[in-house]
Enzyme design. Structure first.
Site, PDB file in Angstrom:
ATOM      1  N   PRO A 140       0.818  -1.219   0.000  1.00 36.98           N
ATOM      2  CA  PRO A 140       0.000   0.000   0.000  1.00 36.98           C
ATOM      3  C   PRO A 140       0.849   1.266   0.000  1.00 36.98           C
ATOM      4  O   PRO A 140       0.333   2.352  -0.223  1.00 36.98           O
ATOM      5  CB  PRO A 140      -0.825  -0.118   1.292  1.00 36.98           C
ATOM      6  N   GLU A 193       2.832  -8.113   8.745  1.00 40.73           N
ATOM      7  CA  GLU A 193       2.898  -6.661   8.935  1.00 40.73           C
ATOM      8  C   GLU A 193       3.688  -5.950   7.837  1.00 40.73           C
ATOM      9  O   GLU A 193       3.758  -4.738   7.806  1.00 40.73           O
ATOM     10  CB  GLU A 193       3.506  -6.346  10.300  1.00 40.73           C
ATOM     11  N   ARG A 224      -4.334  -7.349 -20.293  1.00 39.50           N
ATOM     12  CA  ARG A 224      -5.254  -6.769 -21.282  1.00 39.50           C
ATOM     13  C   ARG A 224      -4.524  -5.933 -22.320  1.00 39.50           C
ATOM     14  O   ARG A 224      -5.041  -5.687 -23.403  1.00 39.50           O
ATOM     15  CB  ARG A 224      -6.307  -5.909 -20.588  1.00 39.50           C
ATOM     16  N   ASP A 280     -11.789   1.198 -23.690  1.00 38.34           N
ATOM     17  CA  ASP A 280     -12.314   1.040 -22.340  1.00 38.34           C
ATOM     18  C   ASP A 280     -12.070   2.280 -21.483  1.00 38.34           C
ATOM     19  O   ASP A 280     -11.296   3.142 -21.844  1.00 38.34           O
ATOM     20  CB  ASP A 280     -11.641  -0.156 -21.653  1.00 38.34           C
TER      21      ASP A 280
HETATM   22  N1  ADE Z   1      -0.770  -5.242   0.139  1.00 42.01           N
HETATM   23  C1  ADE Z   1      -1.615  -4.865   1.115  1.00 42.01           C
HETATM   24  N2  ADE Z   1      -2.390  -3.864   0.730  1.00 42.01           N
HETATM   25  C2  ADE Z   1      -2.033  -3.559  -0.556  1.00 42.01           C
HETATM   26  C3  ADE Z   1      -2.452  -2.584  -1.501  1.00 42.01           C
HETATM   27  N3  ADE Z   1      -3.418  -1.705  -1.234  1.00 42.01           N
HETATM   28  N4  ADE Z   1      -1.846  -2.567  -2.692  1.00 42.01           N
HETATM   29  C4  ADE Z   1      -0.848  -3.433  -2.977  1.00 42.01           C
HETATM   30  N5  ADE Z   1      -0.401  -4.360  -2.124  1.00 42.01           N
HETATM   31  C5  ADE Z   1      -0.984  -4.429  -0.918  1.00 42.01           C
END
Ligand code: ADE
Length: 251
Positions: free
Chosen positions: A89, A116, A153, A168
């Site tokens: 993330p 984690e 794609r 698209d």
């Molecule tokens: N691993 C955990 N959350 C994630 C996300 N939002 N994007 C990519 N990998 C992740």
């Protein structure tokens, strides 16, 4: 294109890879996906791949050695160094643009983490970090699947009708407009007449206009960034008038 997915849960990729378009892409030799179990590169005979965080805190952290060794194994297996991307993330946001960019590469390794997170030193031996959105998944597998699917794609031949990836949503920075199929009337809701009358030029114009309308209503941020032609601006002016929006409010 060849994609290696480094994961602790290789079994979750089977159903996705054996269905529909990805399966066809593999059968046609356009996409080759190999899963690599990070646990096969554990630091001991107990299959240890994670450990407690230095300094304390909740959860476990993925150790650097198994991921490093798994990536070196991929390099040997493929015969060349992969472009390695960590699913996290904290990465750059995944978009159509990133999918296109990855689709240009011959060899990519997607690294899915768990627990984690990764030991920080893992970041020093990957080329990229990708996030599929501002939320936290329990693991990187779903992110890797999303990246793989959206990237596939853009491989020539994968969609059969090659133009469809180009028309698209997001392909030109706009959302796609409404689509209809039969019946012509469903529960009192009618398919717009222009789509049923066969005037190609009128249909193209209508579609472009509705694409602009939808993007205006739902994603003004995209509209502000989109590269619009003179004709687009004319259509947008019509939409703004119809929607009762002052153009100045848009920019
Ligand atoms: N691993 C955990 N959350 C994630 C996300 N939002 N994007 C990519 N990998 C992740």
């Amino acid at each position: 294109m060849k994609v290696y997915i480094l994961t602790l849960f290789p079994e979750v990729f089977g159903p996705i890879l054996q269905s529909s378009i990805l399966k066809r892409a593999a059968e046609a030799g356009l996409l080759k996906v190999k899963t690599v179990n990070i646990r096969d590169f554990a630091v001991d005979d107990h299959g240890t791949v994670d450990d407690y965080p230095y300094g304390g805190g909740p959860g476990m952290v993925l150790k650097p050695e198994p991921i490093y060794d798994a990536l070196r194994w991929v390099e040997q297996d493929a015969g060349t160094r992969p472009y390695a991307a960590l699913m996290t993330p904290q990465g750059r946001k995944f978009t159509t643009g990133v999918a296109r960019e990855l689709a240009e590469r011959d060899l990519v390794a997607l690294v899915a983490g768990h627990y984690e997170g990764f030991d920080e030193r893992v970041r020093s031996f990957v080329d990229d970090e990708i996030s599929i959105g501002d939320f936290v998944l329990t693991g990187g597998e779903i992110a890797a699947m999303a990246v793989l699917d959206a990237t596939a794609r853009f491989l020539p031949g994968v969609l059969g009708d090659e133009s469809s990836a180009e028309s698209d949503s997001f392909s030109d920075g706009l959302l796609e407009g409404p689509q209809y199929t039969r019946p012509p009337v469903f529960m009192g809701m009618e398919v717009p007449l222009v789509l049923r009358q066969g005037d190609r030029a009128a249909i193209v114009r209508w579609r472009r206009k509705e694409s602009l309308r939808r993007t205006l209503r739902r994603r003004k941020d995209l509209l502000r960034e989109a590269v619009l032609t003179y004709e687009d601006r004319r259509l947008l002016a019509e939409v703004l008038r119809e929607e009762g929006i002052d153009g100045k409010d848009l920019w």
